[in-house]
Structures are given as C-alpha cells and as structure tokens.
Design an enzyme around this catalytic site. Structure first.
Site, short mmCIF file in Angstrom:
data_model
loop_
_atom_site.label_atom_id
_atom_site.label_comp_id
_atom_site.label_asym_id
_atom_site.label_seq_id
_atom_site.Cartn_x
_atom_site.Cartn_y
_atom_site.Cartn_z
N ARG A 194 6.99 7.99 -76.77
CA ARG A 194 8.05 7.23 -77.45
C ARG A 194 8.42 7.80 -78.82
O ARG A 194 8.73 7.06 -79.76
CB ARG A 194 7.68 5.76 -77.63
CG ARG A 194 7.58 4.95 -76.38
CD ARG A 194 8.85 4.93 -75.54
NE ARG A 194 8.49 4.51 -74.23
CZ ARG A 194 8.01 5.37 -73.30
NH1 ARG A 194 7.94 6.67 -73.54
NH2 ARG A 194 7.67 4.93 -72.14
N CYS A 242 10.89 -2.88 -74.75
CA CYS A 242 9.51 -3.17 -75.14
C CYS A 242 9.40 -3.20 -76.66
O CYS A 242 9.85 -2.29 -77.34
CB CYS A 242 8.56 -2.13 -74.57
SG CYS A 242 8.31 -2.38 -72.81
N GLU A 317 7.27 -0.39 -81.13
CA GLU A 317 8.09 0.66 -80.52
C GLU A 317 9.53 0.51 -81.03
O GLU A 317 10.20 1.49 -81.34
CB GLU A 317 8.04 0.56 -79.00
CG GLU A 317 8.97 1.54 -78.29
CD GLU A 317 8.87 1.48 -76.78
OE1 GLU A 317 7.75 1.28 -76.25
OE2 GLU A 317 9.90 1.63 -76.12
C1 LIG Z 1 16.52 -4.16 -70.86
C2 LIG Z 1 15.94 -2.94 -71.52
C3 LIG Z 1 15.10 -2.10 -70.80
C4 LIG Z 1 14.53 -0.97 -71.41
N1 LIG Z 1 13.70 -0.18 -70.68
C5 LIG Z 1 13.13 0.90 -71.27
C6 LIG Z 1 12.24 1.75 -70.53
O1 LIG Z 1 11.96 1.55 -69.35
N2 LIG Z 1 11.69 2.80 -71.19
C7 LIG Z 1 11.97 3.09 -72.50
O2 LIG Z 1 11.44 4.05 -73.05
N3 LIG Z 1 12.83 2.31 -73.21
C8 LIG Z 1 13.41 1.24 -72.63
N4 LIG Z 1 14.26 0.44 -73.35
C9 LIG Z 1 14.56 0.78 -74.75
C10 LIG Z 1 15.81 1.68 -74.91
O3 LIG Z 1 16.62 1.59 -73.78
C11 LIG Z 1 15.44 3.14 -75.13
O4 LIG Z 1 14.56 3.30 -76.23
C12 LIG Z 1 16.68 3.99 -75.40
O5 LIG Z 1 16.32 5.33 -75.32
C13 LIG Z 1 17.29 3.72 -76.76
O6 LIG Z 1 18.48 4.47 -76.85
P1 LIG Z 1 19.63 4.03 -77.85
O7 LIG Z 1 20.72 5.02 -77.74
O8 LIG Z 1 19.99 2.62 -77.60
O9 LIG Z 1 18.88 4.20 -79.24
P2 LIG Z 1 19.02 3.22 -80.52
O10 LIG Z 1 18.36 1.93 -80.19
O11 LIG Z 1 20.41 3.18 -80.99
O12 LIG Z 1 18.12 4.03 -81.55
C14 LIG Z 1 16.73 4.15 -81.35
C15 LIG Z 1 16.19 5.18 -82.36
O13 LIG Z 1 16.71 6.47 -82.03
C16 LIG Z 1 17.40 7.01 -83.16
N5 LIG Z 1 18.56 7.78 -82.67
C17 LIG Z 1 19.57 7.33 -81.89
N6 LIG Z 1 20.44 8.31 -81.65
C18 LIG Z 1 19.97 9.41 -82.29
C19 LIG Z 1 20.45 10.75 -82.43
N7 LIG Z 1 21.59 11.16 -81.88
N8 LIG Z 1 19.72 11.62 -83.18
C20 LIG Z 1 18.55 11.23 -83.77
N9 LIG Z 1 18.07 9.97 -83.68
C21 LIG Z 1 18.77 9.08 -82.95
C22 LIG Z 1 17.82 5.81 -83.99
O14 LIG Z 1 18.05 6.18 -85.34
C23 LIG Z 1 16.62 4.90 -83.80
O15 LIG Z 1 15.57 5.30 -84.67
C24 LIG Z 1 14.84 -0.69 -72.76
C25 LIG Z 1 15.71 -1.51 -73.48
C26 LIG Z 1 16.25 -2.64 -72.88
C27 LIG Z 1 17.19 -3.51 -73.67
#
Ligand SMILES: Cc1cc2nc3c(=O)[nH]c(=O)nc-3n(C[C@H](O)[C@H](O)[C@H](O)COP(=O)(O)OP(=O)(O)OC[C@H]3O[C@@H](n4cnc5c(N)ncnc54)[C@H](O)[C@@H]3O)c2cc1C
Length: 323
Positions: A194, A242, A317
């Site tokens: 993660r 999570c 996380e």
């Molecule tokens: C219903 C549900 C189910 C999920 N299931 C999973 C799962 O099975 N496994 C899992 O790992 N996660 C899961 N997640 C969490 C989430 O989907 C992941 O962590 C996803 O990768 C987050 O992506 P995001 O674009 O929304 O990032 P954001 O939430 O927008 O950002 C997360 C972090 O990444 C950084 N970030 C974003 N974009 C960039 C970039 N371009 N460059 C550098 N840093 C950046 C942000 O600054 C922040 O620190 C789930 C979430 C939900 C709501």
C-alpha cells in the site's frame, strides 16, 4: 490568481471523495494533460504551496475545515492509449503522453499507456475488451491510475496470494521534486504494501504490461472476483475502502486489521453518522451526514480499542488530510 490550467477558487472537495466528507480548498487546479500537471506543480511551488494530489478520492479523508493552499486533481487526465509502433523502448518513451492506437493485433504488444486520471474501472474494462490479463482482481476497486500506483492498490486472496497494481506496471512517468519529468522503470522502482514509495514525485502516467488472454476468461475472472468482493465489503455505501493497513502477520497471528477490529468489538461503533461496517471491520461508512471530525474520532477510538485489547497499533491506510 492566474494558473497554467483550469482552476477553481474555494472549491468544495466533499463530493470529490468516495466517503463524501470534507470542506473546501483554497485553490483546486484541474490540469487536462501531463504537461499542464507539470506546469501546475511548478507554478504552485513557485508561489510557496506544496500541492496535494487528488485522484479519485477513494482513499482520502478531508478535514471539515477545508485545506489551505492547492489541491491538484487529475480527474481531467482520463486517457488510455495503446502504444505506437514500432514497439521499441524509444518509440514508447517518446509517445507518452501522446501515444495513439496502431496495432491491428493487440496480442502483439499487450501494453497500455495510461494517464494518471484514467479511472481504474475504465482501465479494467479496456484491458478486458482487449483480452489482457493482469487486472482482473482490481474489478470493483475505485479510484484512478495515479492513485492506484501511488497507493500500490491490491489485495490478498484466501490462499494468501498477493496481487497489487505494481504487478502490471512496466514504467511510470513522474514529475519529480525539481519539477522535471522522470521515467522510472519497474526494475528501479520499489513499491511496497500500500505504498508506491514515490518520495514526493507526482505520477503523470504509466506504461502497463499485461498477459494476452481470451476476453471471456478475463471477463469471467473479473466477475468472479467482483462477486466475492461484493459479498464481504459494503461496496455500495460511502466509504474510503480499508481504513487500516493489515499489521505484520507475525505480530497479529495472521489476523487482518478487519478481523482485529471485529474481535475487539469495533463493528457497529458509531460517531455521528460515521459507523464501522457490520459487514467488514476495516470499512468505515458515512451513513449520509458524517463529518470528518466524526471520522477522525472513530478512527482514533478503534485504534485505542485494538491497542488495549491486543497491544497492536493499527496504522492508517487511508490518507488523513488535516488542515
Ligand atoms: C468501495 C471501495 C473498495 C476499495 N477496495 C480496495 C482494494 O480492494 N484494494 C485497495 O488497495 N484499495 C481499495 N480501495 C481504496 C482505493 O480504491 C485505492 O486506494 C485507490 O487506488 C485510490 O485511488 P484514488 O485515485 O482514489 O487515490 P486518492 O484517494 O485520490 O489518493 C490516494 C493517495 O494517492 C495520492 N495520489 C493520487 N494520485 C496521485 C498521483 N497522480 N501522483 C502521486 N500521488 C497520487 C494522493 O495524494 C493520496 O496520498 C477501495 C476503496 C473503496 C471506496
């Protein structure tokens, strides 16, 4: 204030997250391509701001009081390409960010060039339609490619097999702390559980490599995984995925964070409209009107509960963006 891309002053961020909590940010910048993202970063830093990067907002909790400074959203950078011929490294590198589709037979070069703002579900569908295997288990994971790589999103099967975003990454393109583009090949990149370990760099895009497969097989595997995910996680409710990282299995006797919360009696705990899901102990759900204060308070309460009961410190996380 003038910015090198679209911008919104005092922009509400609440509905830009899947948990739907949080206040406004002073400046929201909306670059539409990698060059604009690079320029936006440089411009923000020149004005004394260290910008935060928002992808799909599926793993962040934003303070009710809002945020000072700049948030850059990658939402408008929603592009997925197939690499250009010829398939040599040079061709590919010079093509990001403007690669176009050329191969008549996708199996000849099973790669995709993606920009940071491409939604993960859209990427999974694109891979499926081309018969590319590698992301089936990401079915149902919201967010964008940049966030997926930054978080090294993934999971663990019941048999203990780990899968994560980095499995399909051939290289990433970032803007580093000096404001310069840098390409990082998989061999020189060290993501961990993660954590993309990007050390302040911002992802503008990536080259992903898949295994050619039949579309039907990819489709069936994705459906199967989605079905299993839907059974155990409250996927249709407002959450940020999570909340806690799974602790070291040696410390927790192999118990996941969700199981520890459950065994400590955390399921169903409530603060305002925030609740720990009865379905999954590692999911905190907003029932409608939860505030970030409710969420921060409930997270701390659960951490104390698990620490008192088992002596284990649960690490978040989710990213907590406090003012
Ligand atoms: C219903 C549900 C189910 C999920 N299931 C999973 C799962 O099975 N496994 C899992 O790992 N996660 C899961 N997640 C969490 C989430 O989907 C992941 O962590 C996803 O990768 C987050 O992506 P995001 O674009 O929304 O990032 P954001 O939430 O927008 O950002 C997360 C972090 O990444 C950084 N970030 C974003 N974009 C960039 C970039 N371009 N460059 C550098 N840093 C950046 C942000 O600054 C922040 O620190 C789930 C979430 C939900 C709501």
């Amino acid at each position: 204030m003038q910015w090198p891309c679209a911008s919104v002053a005092n922009a509400d961020l609440r509905n830009r997250t899947t948990l739907h909590v949080g206040g406004p940010v002073e400046w929201l910048l909306e670059p539409a391509d990698p060059d604009q993202l690079k320029e936006a970063l440089v411009a923000a830093r020149e004005r004394g701001f260290e910008p935060r990067i928002l992808g799909g907002g599926a793993n962040v909790v934003i303070d009710d009081k809002g945020l000072a400074g700049v948030v850059i959203t990658t939402e408008r950078m929603d592009r997925i390409f197939r690499p250009l011929e010829p398939t040599g490294e040079d061709a590919l590198e010079s093509d990001i960010p403007t690669a176009r589709v050329v191969h008549p037979d996708p199996a000849l070069d099973p790669r995709l060039v993606v920009w940071a703002g491409a939604p993960l579900p859209k990427l999974c569908r694109a891979a499926r339609d081309l018969g590319y295997s590698g992301l089936e288990k990401m079915a149902g994971v919201p967010g964008q490619v940049g966030g997926g790589i930054a978080m090294n999103a993934g999971g663990k099967d019941q048999d203990g097999t780990l899968w994560q975003m980095s499995d399909v990454v051939e290289s990433i393109r970032v803007v580093d702390e000096r404001g310069e583009y840098r390409d990082i090949g998989r061999a020189e990149w060290s993501p961990s559980y993660r954590d993309g370990n990007l050390e302040g760099s911002v992802i503008t895009g990536a080259v992903l490599r898949f295994e050619p497969c039949s579309k039907v097989e990819v489709q069936e595997a994705s459906k199967d995984y989605l079905r299993r995910k839907n059974k155990v996680q409250p996927v249709t409710e407002w959450s940020a995925g999570c909340v806690f990282k799974n602790p070291d299995p040696e410390v927790s006797d192999g118990r996941t964070a969700g199981l520890l919360v459950d065994q400590a009696g955390g399921k169903g705990r409530v603060r305002g409209d925030a609740i720990i899901s009865e379905r999954h102990g590692n999911f905190l759900v907003n029932r409608g009107k939860a505030t970030a204060s409710d969420v921060f308070g409930l997270i701390e309460e659960i951490q104390s509960l698990v620490a008192e009961r088992f002596g284990i410190e649960l690490e978040c996380e989710v990213k907590l963006w406090r003012r």
